[in-house]
Design an enzyme around this catalytic site. Structure first.
Site, PDB file in Angstrom:
ATOM      1  CD  GLN A 138      -4.029  -5.233   7.957  1.00 14.68           C
ATOM      2  OE1 GLN A 138      -2.830  -5.181   8.638  1.00 14.68           O
ATOM      3  NE2 GLN A 138      -3.780  -5.099   6.443  1.00 14.68           N
ATOM      4  CE  LYS A 155      -0.847   0.735   4.978  1.00 10.30           C
ATOM      5  NZ  LYS A 155      -0.118   1.822   4.939  1.00 10.30           N
ATOM      6  CB  THR A 156       3.945   2.486   1.881  1.00  8.47           C
ATOM      7  OG1 THR A 156       3.370   2.181   3.015  1.00  8.47           O
ATOM      8  CG2 THR A 156       4.850   3.582   2.021  1.00  8.47           C
ATOM      9  NE  ARG A 206       0.605  -8.272  10.635  1.00  9.61           N
ATOM     10  CZ  ARG A 206       0.546  -7.265   9.796  1.00  9.61           C
ATOM     11  NH1 ARG A 206       1.333  -6.565   9.458  1.00  9.61           N
ATOM     12  NH2 ARG A 206      -0.486  -7.432   8.914  1.00  9.61           N
ATOM     13  CG  ASP A 223      -0.959   5.186   4.877  1.00 10.68           C
ATOM     14  OD1 ASP A 223      -1.500   4.212   4.686  1.00 10.68           O
ATOM     15  OD2 ASP A 223      -0.019   5.238   5.612  1.00 10.68           O
ATOM     16  CD  GLU A 224      -2.401   1.814   8.145  1.00  8.82           C
ATOM     17  OE1 GLU A 224      -3.438   1.331   8.016  1.00  8.82           O
ATOM     18  OE2 GLU A 224      -1.336   1.357   8.323  1.00  8.82           O
TER      19      GLU A 224
END
Length: 679
Positions: free
Chosen positions: A259, A43-44, A603, A228-229
């Site tokens: 998430q 995503k970044t 993770r 973002d997020e």
């Protein structure tokens, strides 16, 4: 509607290496866009590439793009990566946190709503001090009206974008009082020419709503907005974004509804779920190719999260091999669980596996103690990320000081730490006089305090006398009562436990859990002296001088991180999913707990171990049987292997153990309380 021009990957450096979905997300520049970015899907990379694309294609100047995120660390990384893609002065760009961008706008335009440009921004400590002063001016009893409870009310209102004059009807006396403090608090801030972090968001919204000319200027300036997020935004941040978006509707929100794990901070998953309804002609692009985990890990996580109803849905996939199955280990108790994990880590160590690529993920911070002690015994290098080691935490240090003074009346350091913790109307002047008497007569500080109390009258004298009466009674109990029971009695009768209970915050609940775990630890020793010696040895550990350390971290703290091998511990009903969350939030709480489990599994790159205990020690009822988490049952069977208490492959545990019914069946709060009352 036309959504930009899709370019061939080879034409632009910022598109190199992107998959087709990522290219679509980068180049679909016009109109509202929601990028559902699954765990490990880059995503970044999409966000920074999109910024680079907009500027390099001359769709906007560098100061006409607004990109907001949640942490300074994320903003810094975003700037650095943009600078590597295109030649721009990133420091002058509008890339930063919601709060930093709001502060910048208020300093430039805040004068329109009577905000002086050189305002100061107060931190949490300043906020607490200011509220405490207001409570004292109102002549309120701080024991009855806890400062942090009032602050939590104020923060919740600000998270919803509400100023004192916008609140509805009050619910109960503490909320009524909090409203009164809130109004005075805002008046004090105005007098001080100061804003807190919540104000930065609220007054930015007010600025644009009250000043059409400023709103027009902001809308003209920010041709593109990126977030973002997005799943972590609260109500005030959502209003902020809606206010800042112009008629162009060029807003791109990147996030993952699977998430969303921060509702306790005020985050509202509804913001991302409602995106298509809130923005007309909105488009959704799903990033589903995962670059982190092997196939079995993704399949297991996907099978688990499908049990949630409130989600937009996506299917993560990878070109990597399936990898090993997730191993689910049944252990007898928490000590057995820690031993198993310590042994598995030693096996990894023996074959040269990097310890920096290993993590133990816990649901609650009190769980770290057992692993810290086991790793020290086995000389496994470790670090606790995002928090203090167990014996370094404030509430644990306070409790140990109580214990030290209980067994040694001459321990002046311990006495000084606890004599006014919690507050007992014993001021610094009283302590200073006791210090002078201690030095002059060469006696312990405690003995000096007693002599001082006997020679004077007043609240301080009464408080000191009452304190020693409590301690002396517990010393007598030590002759016939288990040490752990005596410590629990001391912490209760001294008011220390009540201090944290009255605070009624998430942080205070975690502290109480840690104290319970400390009492559990004491029960393993024959005497308090043996326990104190043990703690001293724990504190005397040698710090490793490298980063090749096993990470112990809460699942919340692990979001955004990745590890080669992950140990997911304590997957038991009542612990995970968390009993308190289920009781307070019902089905929505269960779904957030399941999202937390999804975050935990994703993770891992290579290996996942999940463990649960059949017995847990509680300081109220001793050993109690535990049931394996329902999340274990929800994992696809083809992705997991079950290990029995001897570490050998076992049949599906749920063929032998009564499965746990879903909380959504009939009366969730009552059923969970009845089945797991002991927790």
């Amino acid at each position: 509607m036309q959504y930009g021009n899709v370019l061939r990957v080879s034409e632009e450096i910022h598109l190199e290496g992107l998959n087709q979905q990522q290219v679509d997300a980068v180049t679909s520049t016009e109109g509202p866009l929601l990028v559902l970015a699954g765990a490990g899907t880059g995503k970044t990379t999409v966000i920074v590439s999109r910024i680079a694309h907009i500027i390099s294609q001359k769709l906007a100047e560098q100061n006409e793009v607004l990109a907001v995120t949640f942490t300074n660390k994320s903003a810094f990384e975003m700037k650095q990566r943009v600078a590597r893609l295109i030649d721009v002065n990133v420091e002058s760009m509008w890339i930063g946190t919601f709060h930093s961008m709001s502060a910048r706008i208020l300093r430039e335009h805040g004068v329109h709503i009577n905000i002086v440009p050189n305002f100061s921004i107060i931190d949490e400590e300043d906020q607490t001090r200011l509220v405490r002063n207001i409570v004292r001016v109102f002549e309120l009893d701080e024991k009855q009206y806890n400062i942090k409870t009032i602050i939590n009310h104020i923060r919740k209102w600000k998270d919803r974008g509400l100023l004192p004059n916008q609140l509805g009807l009050a619910m109960g006396p503490i909320e009524t009082l909090s409203r009164k403090v809130y109004k005075e608090y805002q008046d004090r801030l105005q007098t001080l020419n100061a804003l807190d972090f919540g104000d930065l968001i609220i007054y930015s919204i007010k600025l644009l709503k009250d000043c059409p000319e400023v709103q027009a200027k902001i809308h003209e300036m920010f041709r593109y907005i990126l977030v973002d997020e997005y799943q972590d935004t609260n109500a005030a941040q959502y209003i902020w974004l809606k206010t800042f978006v112009s008629k162009r509707q060029n807003i791109c929100c990147v996030g993952d509804d699977d998430q969303a794990i921060y509702s306790w901070r005020g985050a509202d998953i509804g913001n991302i779920l409602r995106f298509e309804k809130e923005f007309e002609n909105a488009r959704v692009i799903r990033l589903e190719q995962n670059y982190r985990s092997n196939g079995n890990i993704l399949q297991a996580a996907g099978g688990l999260i499908k049990n949630n109803v409130k989600r937009l849905g996506k299917e993560l996939w990878t070109t990597r091999q399936s990898g090993g199955l997730l191993q689910i280990k049944h252990t007898w108790n928490s000590e057995d669980e820690a031993r198993f994990i310590g042994n598995e880590i030693e096996k990894l160590q023996a074959v040269g596996y990097s310890m920096g690529s290993v993590a133990v993920l816990v649901r609650a911070s009190f769980q770290t103690r057992e692993f810290e002690e086991r790793f020290l015994r086995q000389a496994i290098p470790y670090r606790v990320i995002g928090g203090l080691r167990f014996y370094e935490r404030q509430e644990i240090k306070d409790s140990i000081a109580y214990i030290k003074f209980l067994i040694d009346n001459n321990d002046s350091l311990a006495f000084e730490r606890i004599i006014n913790t919690p507050k007992r109307s014993i001021g610094e002047a009283t302590i200073h006089k006791a210090h002078l008497m201690s030095q002059e007569e060469r006696i312990s500080l405690a003995e000096a305090a007693q002599k001082y109390a006997a020679s004077t009258r007043g609240k301080a004298s009464q408080a000191i006398t009452a304190f020693f009466a409590t301690v002396n009674e517990c010393r007598r109990l030590l002759e016939s009562t288990p040490p752990s029971t005596v410590v629990k009695t001391l912490l209760e009768n001294s008011g220390y436990l009540a201090m944290w209970k009255q605070e009624k915050s998430t942080d205070s609940l975690s502290r109480l859990d840690n104290i319970r775990e400390l009492i559990n630890a004491i029960s393993e020793f024959d005497s308090l002296s043996d326990f104190v010696n043990h703690v001293s040895l724990m504190a005397d550990r040698i710090e490793p001088d490298n980063e090749n350390l096993v990470s112990i971290i809460t699942i919340h703290g692990a979001k955004g991180l990745e590890f080669g091998t992950v140990f997911l511990v304590g997957w038991e009903e009542g612990l995970f999913p968390n009993q308190r969350t289920l009781v307070e939030s019902g089905v929505s709480g269960l779904e957030e707990e399941r999202r937390l489990a999804y975050v935990a599994i994703t993770r891992a790159k290579e290996n996942v171990f999940i463990s649960y205990c059949s017995h847990r020690k509680t300081n109220n009822a001793g050993w109690q049987m535990s049931m394996p988490s329902r999340f274990i049952r929800e994992l696809p069977k083809e992705c997991v292997i079950f290990l029995d208490k001897r570490g050998k492959e076992s049949v599906d545990i749920f063929a032998e153990v009564e499965s746990v019914r879903d909380i959504s069946e009939e009366k969730p709060v009552r059923s969970i309380r009845e089945k797991y009352r002991f927790l």
